[in-house]
Each structure stands twice: as structure tokens, then as C-alpha cells.
Design a protein around this motif. Structure first.
Motif, PDB file in Angstrom:
ATOM      1  N   UNK A   1      -9.239   6.338   4.312  1.00 34.13           N
ATOM      2  CA  UNK A   1      -8.879   5.049   4.924  1.00 34.13           C
ATOM      3  C   UNK A   1      -8.432   4.026   3.892  1.00 34.13           C
ATOM      4  N   UNK A   2      -8.839   4.201   2.646  1.00 34.43           N
ATOM      5  CA  UNK A   2      -8.392   3.288   1.588  1.00 34.43           C
ATOM      6  C   UNK A   2      -6.888   3.383   1.367  1.00 34.43           C
ATOM      7  N   UNK A   3      -6.295   4.486   1.805  1.00 33.01           N
ATOM      8  CA  UNK A   3      -4.870   4.718   1.585  1.00 33.01           C
ATOM      9  C   UNK A   3      -4.076   4.767   2.892  1.00 33.01           C
ATOM     10  N   UNK A   4      -4.697   4.307   3.978  1.00 33.19           N
ATOM     11  CA  UNK A   4      -3.934   4.251   5.231  1.00 33.19           C
ATOM     12  C   UNK A   4      -2.699   3.372   5.055  1.00 33.19           C
ATOM     13  N   UNK A   5      -2.879   2.248   4.444  1.00 29.94           N
ATOM     14  CA  UNK A   5      -1.744   1.384   4.091  1.00 29.94           C
ATOM     15  C   UNK A   5      -2.196   0.484   2.966  1.00 29.94           C
ATOM     16  N   UNK A   6      -1.572   0.655   1.812  1.00 24.75           N
ATOM     17  CA  UNK A   6      -1.991  -0.108   0.629  1.00 24.75           C
ATOM     18  C   UNK A   6      -1.789  -1.603   0.800  1.00 24.75           C
ATOM     19  N   UNK A   7      -0.932  -2.009   1.770  1.00 22.39           N
ATOM     20  CA  UNK A   7      -0.744  -3.441   2.021  1.00 22.39           C
ATOM     21  C   UNK A   7      -1.873  -4.017   2.869  1.00 22.39           C
ATOM     22  N   UNK A   8      -2.525  -3.151   3.643  1.00 27.09           N
ATOM     23  CA  UNK A   8      -3.570  -3.609   4.561  1.00 27.09           C
ATOM     24  C   UNK A   8      -4.959  -3.589   3.941  1.00 27.09           C
ATOM     25  N   UNK A   9      -5.256  -2.527   3.232  1.00 26.28           N
ATOM     26  CA  UNK A   9      -6.635  -2.299   2.782  1.00 26.28           C
ATOM     27  C   UNK A   9      -6.679  -2.008   1.287  1.00 26.28           C
ATOM     28  N   UNK A  10      -7.738  -2.508   0.679  1.00 23.85           N
ATOM     29  CA  UNK A  10      -8.039  -2.165  -0.721  1.00 23.85           C
ATOM     30  C   UNK A  10      -9.514  -1.824  -0.808  1.00 23.85           C
ATOM     31  N   UNK A  11      -9.822  -0.874  -1.684  1.00 23.66           N
ATOM     32  CA  UNK A  11     -11.202  -0.407  -1.811  1.00 23.66           C
ATOM     33  C   UNK A  11     -11.691  -0.560  -3.240  1.00 23.66           C
ATOM     34  N   UNK A  12     -13.012  -0.641  -3.383  1.00 26.33           N
ATOM     35  CA  UNK A  12     -13.646  -0.628  -4.707  1.00 26.33           C
ATOM     36  C   UNK A  12     -13.696   0.812  -5.205  1.00 26.33           C
ATOM     37  N   UNK A  13     -14.203   0.982  -6.394  1.00 29.34           N
ATOM     38  CA  UNK A  13     -14.255   2.338  -6.981  1.00 29.34           C
ATOM     39  C   UNK A  13     -15.114   3.289  -6.169  1.00 29.34           C
ATOM     40  N   UNK A  14     -16.101   2.732  -5.473  1.00 32.19           N
ATOM     41  CA  UNK A  14     -16.969   3.599  -4.670  1.00 32.19           C
ATOM     42  C   UNK A  14     -16.398   3.880  -3.281  1.00 32.19           C
ATOM     43  N   UNK A  15     -15.173   3.405  -3.006  1.00 35.39           N
ATOM     44  CA  UNK A  15     -14.533   3.674  -1.729  1.00 35.39           C
ATOM     45  C   UNK A  15     -14.829   2.646  -0.655  1.00 35.39           C
ATOM     46  N   UNK A  16     -15.615   1.620  -0.978  1.00 35.80           N
ATOM     47  CA  UNK A  16     -15.925   0.596   0.030  1.00 35.80           C
ATOM     48  C   UNK A  16     -14.745  -0.362   0.196  1.00 35.80           C
ATOM     49  N   UNK A  17     -14.422  -0.664   1.448  1.00 39.93           N
ATOM     50  CA  UNK A  17     -13.348  -1.616   1.735  1.00 39.93           C
ATOM     51  C   UNK A  17     -13.746  -2.996   1.232  1.00 39.93           C
TER      52      UNK A  17
ATOM     53  N   UNK B   1      -1.333  -0.156  18.463  1.00 41.58           N
ATOM     54  CA  UNK B   1      -0.062   0.517  18.759  1.00 41.58           C
ATOM     55  C   UNK B   1       1.101  -0.461  18.771  1.00 41.58           C
ATOM     56  N   UNK B   2       0.816  -1.801  18.841  1.00 41.69           N
ATOM     57  CA  UNK B   2       1.855  -2.816  18.861  1.00 41.69           C
ATOM     58  C   UNK B   2       1.990  -3.535  17.521  1.00 41.69           C
ATOM     59  N   UNK B   3       1.229  -3.114  16.520  1.00 41.21           N
ATOM     60  CA  UNK B   3       1.363  -3.734  15.201  1.00 41.21           C
ATOM     61  C   UNK B   3       2.791  -3.533  14.684  1.00 41.21           C
ATOM     62  N   UNK B   4       3.256  -4.511  13.912  1.00 41.83           N
ATOM     63  CA  UNK B   4       4.576  -4.362  13.299  1.00 41.83           C
ATOM     64  C   UNK B   4       4.600  -3.180  12.344  1.00 41.83           C
ATOM     65  N   UNK B   5       3.533  -3.038  11.567  1.00 42.65           N
ATOM     66  CA  UNK B   5       3.419  -1.914  10.634  1.00 42.65           C
ATOM     67  C   UNK B   5       2.091  -1.214  10.899  1.00 42.65           C
ATOM     68  N   UNK B   6       2.127   0.085  10.947  1.00 47.42           N
ATOM     69  CA  UNK B   6       0.897   0.849  11.177  1.00 47.42           C
ATOM     70  C   UNK B   6       0.957   2.185  10.441  1.00 47.42           C
ATOM     71  N   UNK B   7       1.496   2.130   9.250  1.00 49.87           N
ATOM     72  CA  UNK B   7       1.691   3.334   8.434  1.00 49.87           C
ATOM     73  C   UNK B   7       0.371   4.060   8.188  1.00 49.87           C
ATOM     74  N   UNK B   8       0.321   5.322   8.538  1.00 51.07           N
ATOM     75  CA  UNK B   8      -0.814   6.204   8.277  1.00 51.07           C
ATOM     76  C   UNK B   8      -2.114   5.772   8.953  1.00 51.07           C
ATOM     77  N   UNK B   9      -2.038   4.752   9.861  1.00 54.24           N
ATOM     78  CA  UNK B   9      -3.266   4.333  10.529  1.00 54.24           C
ATOM     79  C   UNK B   9      -3.825   5.482  11.361  1.00 54.24           C
ATOM     80  N   UNK B  10      -5.152   5.635  11.302  1.00 55.97           N
ATOM     81  CA  UNK B  10      -5.886   6.680  12.025  1.00 55.97           C
ATOM     82  C   UNK B  10      -5.377   8.076  11.664  1.00 55.97           C
ATOM     83  N   UNK B  11      -4.987   8.236  10.419  1.00 54.59           N
ATOM     84  CA  UNK B  11      -4.590   9.567   9.947  1.00 54.59           C
ATOM     85  C   UNK B  11      -5.788  10.228   9.275  1.00 54.59           C
ATOM     86  N   UNK B  12      -5.620  11.476   8.829  1.00 56.19           N
ATOM     87  CA  UNK B  12      -6.708  12.190   8.150  1.00 56.19           C
ATOM     88  C   UNK B  12      -6.871  11.745   6.707  1.00 56.19           C
ATOM     89  N   UNK B  13      -5.960  10.870   6.220  1.00 54.53           N
ATOM     90  CA  UNK B  13      -6.068  10.374   4.860  1.00 54.53           C
ATOM     91  C   UNK B  13      -7.316   9.521   4.685  1.00 54.53           C
TER      92      UNK B  13
END
Length: 823
Positions: free
Chosen positions: A102-118, A88-100
Motif C-alpha cells: 500500500x505504500x506504493x499504491x500511488x507515491x503522490x498519495x501515500x508515504x511510509x516510514x521505514x517500518x512500512x507505517x503510513x 471509483x470517481x477519484x481523478x487519479x487512482x493508480x494502483x489503488x486496491x492492488x496487490x502491491x
């Protein structure tokens, strides 16, 4: 293809929605409890419990717990990471813990392989706090984890060793504590490991030598101890090895010579010892070698280091290097930085160093190098920093240094240079620092050409033998911050042009032969912090324009010939710490407005011709530690308000007959009694109220000032008995009560003042016998004066007590027979 993927996801979600809620929750809970400590997962408020509650109650993704186990684990791990690091104190927390997804919670934070694995977690500089959860070890496809420049604490968990596909692990600049897990040695495809600038302790694991594909290893800025593992020599692809700022001991491993791809080696600021391994000569790709701040020694190895012909930075400073500089260093023609300072290097500088034409930084200070400054230095066309301070260089300053047009810093202080300062230095228009101080044989005038140094910020020429006037051209250097010309033989007036240097903060012209008035233009130097003009022949009045020096902390005008009164405007110097006006010809009264100097620590107005009474308002100065008003023409009584100065260490109102300055000194005629309120000065060490006209008794309360070291009340008309409470002054070294009208007996309690080296009770009306307690062994070194107390009687020889101290019983000492007491 995308349509098929979407259809599968929709079908999976639909299947999950068909499960009864209690069945789905039970399966989800079972999955999460398999990867988390059950105690943490079941405890309210714990990150794992909060992540579980979110999955079960708020996560609208509704993954099928049977068909999407990997995605559920991944989602739970990221949620645990979020809660563990105070998301809750992160500078950026776009879409975190949303229904989206998780690979797309924040494209700057996370990237996934084709199978969806982080595969990438990038959370650097995002105000992460708390600790990293061990659940991260279940992101089994993770290749890149970076969370540097945060405030992460806690220890590294062994489960990091499960991330066997990891290429990059970066946790630099956090507060991670504990030891480096041995299991990091299982990350066999890791290419970059950066744990620098944390609070890691313990040893560097030898298993890090298994990381055969490692190219970058940064462990600097921790508290790692013990030796450097020889196994690190197995890292054949290593390009950067940074181990600086730890507590590493032992020698540099010779195995480092096998690191053929190494570009940078930094083991500085440790406790490494021994000799530089000769095997380092095989690091033929090395660009930077930094060994500074250890206890490594010179040996015959230096010629071998000169085989590193690609090196651009060589830093061996702050070690135990001894011997001479090898001429072979001249082969390292790509060097831009050479630091050999703070060692025990002797001999002269070899002329071959003139071949290092790419040098930008040459620091050799704090050695024992002798001889002349080589003319070959003129080859350093790119040189920006030349530091030769604190050696034994002799001869003149080469005029060819004026060719170094890129020079920013020139430091030649603390040597044995002679001759004059070359005017050619005035061509160094990029220069920011000129430090040519403490060369007592350096003479001549200050070249006016120095006025061309438009970028100069520091001019330090103090403690030389320079003479002549201060060039008015100095006023053209508008970037000057520090001007240090003290302790020379400069004469003439202070240039009014110095008032043009608006950025100046320190101006020290003291201990010269300057004369004339202090220019009022100096009052326009709004940034001035330190103005020291003492020990000159300055005359005239103190400029009232000084009231504009709002940042001034130190005003030292003592030992001049200033006259007139102390300007009331000095009361505007609200940041002043030291106001020293001693030994002038100032007259008039002490301005009560000085009581507004709330930050003042030292006020010296002694050895002037000040008259009138002492303003009681001075008793309200909360930071004052040193107050000297002695040897003036002051009258009246000692203000009782002085007892309200809480930090006062030094109070001198009496006479100082040990110094003779430049005129017949005055004499304060303070009268009345000694205020008992002075006993409130609980930090007072020196109290000088001697040679005044004080009367009455000595307040017994003075015996409560336990910090007193020197108490002088002599040469007054004090009466009554000596308070026995003075024996409580356990730190007292000197007690002078002579030449008063004290009567009664000598208190035996004085023997408790065991640190006394002087007890002067002469010239009073004391009576009775001398207490035998004064023969105390603790007082065996004390000089004791008892003469001119006619009513004292008895055999004083017991005071000798087998020692050789001097005891003055009467002027001739003839009535004392013991050999120790012969004057």
C-alpha cells in the motif's frame, strides 16, 4: 539490508499462505471488527463491509494476520477510506486496491516510514466525495493528512484526536459539517490546522489553545458562532490566524497581544464588536491585519496600532469606525494596502499619509471625509488603486495625480469636487478604470488627452456638469468596455470614431444636449449590450445597421427628435430586453417583425406618429411585461391575441393627457369591443384603454384579473351595466369608467374592492340610489365621482361616514350638507 527485508516479507507471506483459508479469514475478520462498528462492517454496501470483502476475497497480498497485524489494519483503513469517498470517481487512482504494498499504491498519495507505517496521506484536489471514515484514527503513525479541495461531506469524527503524531491536518474547501471535535486539542504536536471553507458550526473549541506548537490555524469560511476563545492567545508559535467569514461575536480577545510570532491576523466578515484591543500593538512581527466587515469601533487605540511598523496590509473597512484618521498612520511606511472604506470617518486626510510611499492600494470611499485631496498623494509612485468615492471632498482634482503612472483604478465619484478634469490624467496609461461621476460642480470639457489611456476599460463621468463635445479621441481607447457620460451638458454630434471601440458593452450618452444623426458606425459594436441615447436632440432615422448588434439588450432612444419609420431590421435584435422609442416623431406602421423579439420585456412606442393597426403578432411575445402604444395615430381593433402575453403587467393603449412632450401628440382611434381574452393576463396590473373609440359592454371576465391595480376605461362609448365582478379586484386602487354610456345601477359589490382610492363613475347614465355599502370604512380614503349621472337620486351624505374624504356628487357639491364632503 534490502535483501533481508524482502526475505522477511516473502517468509511472512509464505506463512500466511500455509494457514487454512477459513482460519486466516476468521483472524482477519476479527482484526477488522475490532476497529470498525460491527453494524457497518456487516451491512452490505457500507464502505467498511466493502473493504472487508476486498481484504478477504480480492487482496492478493496475503499478509499473515498474526505477524502483520499493523499492515492489515493499515490496508483495511485505506480501503475503507477509498470506498467511503467514492474512490471509483477519484481523478487519479493508480494502483489503488492492488496487490502491491500500500505504500506504493500511488507515491503522490501515500508515504511510509521505514517500518512500512503510513505517515503521509495526500489526497487534495482528487474529487473525493462522501465522508471520511472514523477508521482513519487507527493510522497511529500518521503525520500529515491533507484532503483539501474536494467534495467531502459529513462530520469530523472524534477519533481524529487519536492521531497524536499528526503535524498537518488540511481539509480546506470541502463540505464538512458538524462541530469541530474537542479532541483535536489532543494533537499537541500539530503545526498546521486548516478546516477553512466548509460548513462547520458551533463554537471554536477552547482546547485548541493546547496546541502549543501550532503555527497555522485556518477556520475561515464556515458558520462558527459565539465568541473567539481567549485560549487562542496561548499559541505562542502561531504565525497565521484566519477566522474570517464566520458568525463570530463579541470582542477581539486582548490575549491576542501575546501572539508574538503572528504574521497574519484575519477575523474579517464576522459580527465582532467592541474596540480594537490596545494589546495588538505588541504584535511587532505582524504583516497583515484584516478586520473588515465587522462592527468594531474606533477609539484612542489607533495611535497604538501605528506601532506595527512591519505591517504591509491594514484593512479596517466596513466597521463602525468613527473619528478622524490619525496622523501617526504615516509611520507605517511599509504599508502596501490601506483600506478604511465604509465607516464613519470624518475630518481631513492628514498630510503625513504622504509618507506611505509603498502604498499600492488606498481605499477611503463611503466615509464623511472632507477637505481637499492632498497634494502629498503625488508621493505614491507605486499606487495602483485610489478610491475616494462617496465622501465630501471639495476643491479641484490635483494635477499631480497625473504622476501616479502605475495607477489602475481612480475613483473620485460622489463628492463635491469642482473645477475641471485635469488633462494630466491622460498620462496614466496603465489606468483601467476612471470613475469621476456625481460631482455636480465639476465642469469644463472632457480632455482629449484621455484618448491616450490605451488600457482604459471603464470611463465613468456621468452626473457632472461637463459641457462641450465628446472628444473624437475617445475612439482611440480600443479596450473600453463601459462609457458612461450621461446627465451632463455635452453638445454636438456623437463621434463616429466610437465605432472603433469594438469591445464596448455599455454606451450611455443620455440626458445631454447632443444633436445630429445617430452614427451608423455604432452598428459595428458587436459586443454592445446597452445603448442609451435618450433625452437629447438627436434627429434623423434609426440606423438599420443596428441589426448587427446581436448582443444588444437595451436600446433606449426615447425623448429625441428621431423621424422616419421603425426599421424592420430591429426585428433581428433577438437578445433585446428593452426597446424604448417613446416621444420621437416616428411614423409609419409598427413592424410585425418585432414579434420575433422573444426576450423583450419592455416595448415603448408611445408618443409618436405611428399609424395603421396593431400587429396581432405582438401577442406572441412570451417575456413582455410592459407594452405602451398610447398617443399615436393607431386605428383598428385591440388584438385579442394580447390575451396570450403571459407575463404582461402594463398595457397602455389609451391616451396620456398628463404629459406634454416636444410636439402636438397624436391620438389613437382604436375601436371595437374590449376583448374578453384580456382576462387571461393573470399578471396584469395596469390596463389603460381610455380615450379611444371602444364600444360594447365591459367584459365581466376582467373581474378575474386579480392582480389589477389601475383600470382605466374612461372616455369611450362603452354601454351596458357595470359588471359586479369588478368588485372581486382586491388589489385595485383606481377604477375610471367616467364619460361612457354606462347605465343601470352602481353595483354594491364594488365595496369589496377595499383598496380603492379612486372610483370615477361620472358622466354616464347610471340610475337608482347609490349603494350604502360604499360607505364601507375600508373605502374611507377613496375619492368618489358620481356627477353627471342625472338618474342617480337620494341623500348621498351617508357616504361620508364620519370621514373627511371628498365625494363628487355633482359639479358644485351643493346638495351634500355634511362637512366632510365640502369640496
Amino acid at each position: 539490508f534490502a535483501v533481508i527485508i524482502i526475505a522477511v516479507i516473502v517468509a511472512t507471506v509464505s506463512l500466511a499462505l500455509t494457514l487454512p483459508t477459513h482460519v486466516r479469514d476468521r483472524k482477519l475478520t476479527s482484526i477488522m471488527l475490532e476497529i470498525s462498528n460491527q453494524s457497518s462492517a456487516k451491512t452490505l454496501g457500507e464502505p467498511q463491509r466493502r473493504a472487508m470483502d476486498w481484504i478477504l476475497g480480492k487482496d492478493n497480498a496475503h499478509y499473515d494476520p498474526e505477524g502483520n497485524r499493523a499492515r492489515i489494519v493499515q490496508r483495511y483503513v485505506l480501503a475503507t477510506l477509498y470506498y467511503s469517498t467514492l474512490g471509483s470517481k477519484w481523478k487519479q487512482q493508480k494502483n489503488m486496491l492492488s496487490s502491491h504494498d500500500e505504500c506504493y499504491w500511488d507515491e503522490h498519495f501515500f508515504s511510509c516510514a521505514n517500518d512500512g507505517a503510513i505517515v503521509v496521506v495526500q489526497l487534495g484536489n482528487n474529487n473525493l466525495q462522501g465522508s471520511l471514515p472514523s477508521e482513519i484514527g487507527h493510522l497511529t503513525q500518521l503525520q500529515h493528512f491533507a484532503a483539501g479541495n474536494n467534495n467531502i461531506s459529513g462530520a469530523l469524527f472524534p477519533e481524529l484526536g487519536s492521531l497524536t503524531k499528526l503535524h498537518v491536518l488540511n481539509l480546506t474547501n470541502n463540505n464538512v459539517a458538524g462541530e469541530i471535535p474537542e479532541r483535536l486539542g489532543d494533537l499537541t504536536i500539530l503545526s498546521a490546522l486548516d478546516l477553512s471553507f466548509n460548513n462547520l458550526v458551533g463554537v471554536i473549541p477552547t482546547r485548541l489553545g493546547n496546541l502549543k506548537k501550532l503555527m497555522l490555524l485556518h477556520l475561515s469560511g464556515n458558520k462558527l458562532s459565539s465568541g473567539v476563545p481567549t485560549e487562542l492567545g496561548n499559541l505562542q508559535y502561531l504565525a497565521e490566524l484566519e477566522l474570517s467569514n464566520n458568525k463570530l461575536t463579541g470582542a477581539i480577545p486582548s490575549e491576542f497581544g501575546r501572539l508574538q510570532q503572528l504574521l497574519s491576523l484575519n477575523v474579517s466578515s464576522n459580527a465582532l464588536s467592541g474596540f480594537i484591543p490596545t494589546e495588538l500593538q505588541f504584535l511587532r512581527q505582524l504583516l497583515s491585519l484584516d478586520l473588515h466587515s465587522n462592527t468594531i469601533q474606533f477609539s484612542q487605540v489607533m495611535p497604538e496600532l501605528c506601532m506595527l511598523d512591519q505591517i504591509t496590509l491594514l484593512d479596517l473597512s466596513f466597521n463602525g469606525l468613527f473619528g478622524t484618521i490619525f496622523s501617526e498612520l504615516g509611520r507605517l511606511t511599509k504599508l502596501t494596502v490601506l483600506r478604511l472604506n465604509d465607516n464613519q470617518i470624518i475630518g481631513t486626510i492628514p498630510k503625513e499619509l504622504g509618507n506611505l510611499v509603498q502604498l499600492q492600494n488606498l481605499t477611503l470611499q463611503n466615509n464623511k471625509i472632507s477637505g481637499m485631496i492632498p497634494m502629498e498623494f503625488q508621493n505614491y509612485a507605486q499606487l495602483q488603486q485610489l478610491e475616494l468615492t462617496k465622501n465630501s471632498f471639495s476643491g479641484t482634482i490635483p494635477t499631480v495625480l497625473g504622476n501616479l503612472r502605475n495607477l489602475r483604478s481612480l475613483e473620485l465619484g460622489y463628492n463635491q469636487l469642482n473645477g475641471t478634469i485635469p488633462s494630466e490624467l491622460g498620462t496614466l496609461t496603465m489606468l483601467k478604470e476612471m470613475i469621476v461621476n456625481y460631482n455636480p460642480n465639476l465642469e469644463g470639457t472632457i480632455p482629449s488627452d484621455l484618448g491616450n489611456l490605451k488600457n482604459l476599460q471603464k470611463l465613468s463621468l456621468e452626473y457632472n456638469n461637463l459641457y462641450g463635445t465628446i472628444p473624437s479621441e475617445i475612439g482611440n481607447i480600443t479596450e473600453l468596455v463601459d462609457v458612461l457620460l450621461e446627465y451632463n451638458s455635452l453638445s454636438g454630434a456623437i463621434p463616429t470614431t466610437l465605432g472603433n471601440v469594438k469591445k464596448i458593452q455599455i454606451l450611455r450618452l443620455n440626458a445631454n444636449q447632443l444633436d445630429g444623426a445617430i452614427p451608423s458606425e455604432l452598428g459595428g459594436l458587436a459586443e454592445l449590450i446597452d445603448l442609451s441615447l435618450f433625452e437629447n436632440k438627436l434627429s434623423g432615422t434609426i440606423p438599420s445597421e443596428f441589426s448587427f448588434l446581436n448582443k444588444l439588450q437595451y436600446l433606449r432612444l426615447l425623448h429625441n427628435q428621431l423621424n422616419g419609420s421603425i426599421p424592420n431590421e430591429l426585428g433581428d435584435l433577438t437578445n433585446i430586453r428593452e426597446l424604448h422609442l417613446r416621444d420621437n416623431m416616428l411614423s409609419g406602421t409598427i413592424p410585425s417583425v418585432l414579434a420575433s423579439l422573444a426576450k423583450i420585456q419592455s416595448l415603448w412606442l408611445d408618443w409618436n406618429r405611428l399609424n395603421g393597426t396593431i400587429p396581432s403578432e405582438l401577442g406572441g411575445l412570451p417575456e413582455l411585461t410592459n407594452l405602451q402604444l398610447n398617443d399615436n395615430l393607431l386605428s383598428g381593433t385591440i388584438p385579442s391575441d394580447f390575451g396570450n402575453i403571459p407575463k404582461l403587467h402594463y398595457l397602455w393603449l389609451g391616451a396620456n393627457r398628463t404629459k406634454l412632450f416636444n410636439f402636438t401628440f397624436g391620438h389613437n382611434t382604436l375601436s371595437g369591443t374590449i376583448p374578453s381574452e384580456l382576462s387571461r393576463l393573470t399578471q396584469l396590473q395596469y390596463l389603460y384603454l381610455n380615450s379611444l373609440q371602444l364600444s360594447g359592454t365591459i367584459p365581466s371576465e376582467l373581474g378575474s384579473i386579480s392582480t389589477l391595480v389601475d383600470l382605466r376605461l374612461d372616455n369611450n362609448t362603452l354601454s351596458g351595466t357595470i359588471p359586479s365582478e369588478l368588485g372581486n379586484l382586491g388589489h385595485l386602487k383606481k377604477l375610471s369608467l367616467n364619460n361612457n354610456a354606462l347605465d343601470g345601477t352602481v353595483p354594491s359589490q364594488l365595496s369589496k374592492a377595499v383598496n380603492l382610492i379612486l372610483l370615477d363613475l361620472a358622466g354616464n347614465a347610471l340610475s337608482g340610489t347609490v349603494p350604502r355599502e360604499l360607505a364601507n370604512q375600508d373605502l374611507s380614503d377613496a375619492e368618489i365621482y358620481l356627477y353627471n349621472n342625472d338618474a342617480l337620486f337620494g341623500d348621498f351624505s351617508f357616504l361620508c361616514n364620519g370621514t373627511n374624504r371628498t365625494i363628487y356628487v355633482n359639479d358644485t357639491m351643493e346638495n351634500v350638507t355634511c362637512s366632510c364632503c365640502v369640496r
